[in-house]
Enzyme design. Structure first.
Site, short mmCIF file in Angstrom:
data_model
loop_
_atom_site.label_atom_id
_atom_site.label_comp_id
_atom_site.label_asym_id
_atom_site.label_seq_id
_atom_site.Cartn_x
_atom_site.Cartn_y
_atom_site.Cartn_z
N GLY A 1 0.82 -1.21 0.00
CA GLY A 1 0.00 0.00 0.00
C GLY A 1 0.85 1.25 0.00
O GLY A 1 0.56 2.22 0.70
N ALA A 2 1.90 1.25 -0.83
CA ALA A 2 2.89 2.34 -0.79
C ALA A 2 2.61 3.43 -1.81
O ALA A 2 3.47 4.29 -2.04
CB ALA A 2 4.29 1.77 -1.02
N TYR B 1 -13.81 -3.48 10.19
CA TYR B 1 -12.45 -2.94 10.19
C TYR B 1 -11.74 -3.26 11.51
O TYR B 1 -10.61 -3.75 11.52
CB TYR B 1 -12.49 -1.44 9.95
CG TYR B 1 -11.15 -0.75 10.04
CD1 TYR B 1 -10.26 -0.78 8.99
CD2 TYR B 1 -10.79 -0.06 11.21
CE1 TYR B 1 -9.02 -0.16 9.08
CE2 TYR B 1 -9.56 0.56 11.31
CZ TYR B 1 -8.67 0.51 10.24
OH TYR B 1 -7.45 1.13 10.35
#
Length: 288
Positions: A21-22, A175
């Protein structure tokens, strides 16, 4: 020394770092910071163009980086990402499991991953497990390596009888269930991995950072990505000094949800997880 330079006396890293997730938010900021510290950064994202943009940005600043594209909503792609990284980098110094899915715009809408699993549980928890297991060998080969799981202060125990959250669904609880599971996974593997020279920690970087995930949920940000990045770097420095099996609330050692430390909870979660990820791993029974 600027805020991203290596602490005094710390040698430049010789093995690369993979940040999932960069391409935005905390992951992108952390990729920049690691490159500034001398790391070769393996930039993961699900969009090839966005991955390339971050890699170009790091290289333009004098860093070394390579793109790795995979959609972690598919556990098969997560496993393939791990196999590819392991094949191309037999030694890996750092894995940051950062990629994640927030509560969503409509918290009443239950979404599924490409494998048909509840999306938040799949991306925020199952994919990091698959990736960590796939990369255990190159992490071990580094001699001293770290796995850092980006968690949350919000943690809710999963329901073992409804792990896919099919009843009374709520996106925010989905979540927090996924982040509880990620913390429990951290504590489950920490001792075993530490014997192989791999430190494993979990960090809540900051409260409601100014990320797409937070803004999408309609929450006014409380803190910045820069603050979260600083906290993560602090935890990485602690890990370099030997900390493992720890949960951090920003830069402070703290306690995760009490049930995340429960042996019974960890064993039930591990058993459920093995069943869910076996098709992607195609090995079954792989040790955590």
């Amino acid at each position: 020394m600027n805020r991203h330079e290596r602490p005094a006396g710390q040698r430049p890293p010789t093995a690369p770092a993979l940040v999932t997730g960069a391409t935005s938010g905390l992951g992108r900021s952390l990729a920049r910071a690691l490159a500034d510290r001398g790391w070769t950064v393996l930039v993961h994202g699900r969009d090839a163009n966005r991955c390339a943009a971050v890699v170009d940005e790091l290289r333009a600043a004098g860093g070394t980086a390579s793109p790795y594209v995979a959609d972690l909503a598919s556990l098969e792609e997560a496993a393939e990402l791990g196999r590819r990284v392991a094949a191309e980098h037999p030694s890996l110094g750092l894995l940051v499991n950062n990629a994640g899915v927030g509560a969503g715009r409509d918290t009443r809408r239950r979404e599924l991953s490409r494998d048909g699993y509840e999306l938040r549980f799949a991306v925020n928890y199952l994919a990091p497990v698959v990736l960590t297991r796939a990369l255990r060998s190159p992490l071990r080969a580094a001699g001293t390596a770290q796995v850092l799981n980006i968690g949350s202060i919000g943690q809710s125990p999963f329901d073992p009888d409804d792990v896919q959250f099919t009843r009374r669904y709520d996106g925010m609880e989905a979540y927090t269930r996924s982040k509880f599971a990620l913390a429990a996974f951290t504590f489950t593997i920490a001792e075993e991995y530490a014997r192989e020279g791999i430190g494993v920690n979990c960090v809540h970087p900051a409260n409601y950072m100014d990320t797409t995930m937070v803004i999408e949920a309609g929450v006014r940000p409380w803190s910045t990505v820069a603050q979260g990045t600083a906290a993560v770097l602090h935890v990485l420095d602690e890990g370099a000094r030997g900390a493992s099996g720890q949960y951090y609330n920003e830069s402070r050692r703290a306690k995760a949800h009490r049930l995340a430390y429960s042996t019974d909870t960890q064993q039930r979660l591990a058993s459920l997880t093995d069943q869910l990820i076996a098709p992607a791993e195609r090995t079954g029974g792989t040790s955590w």
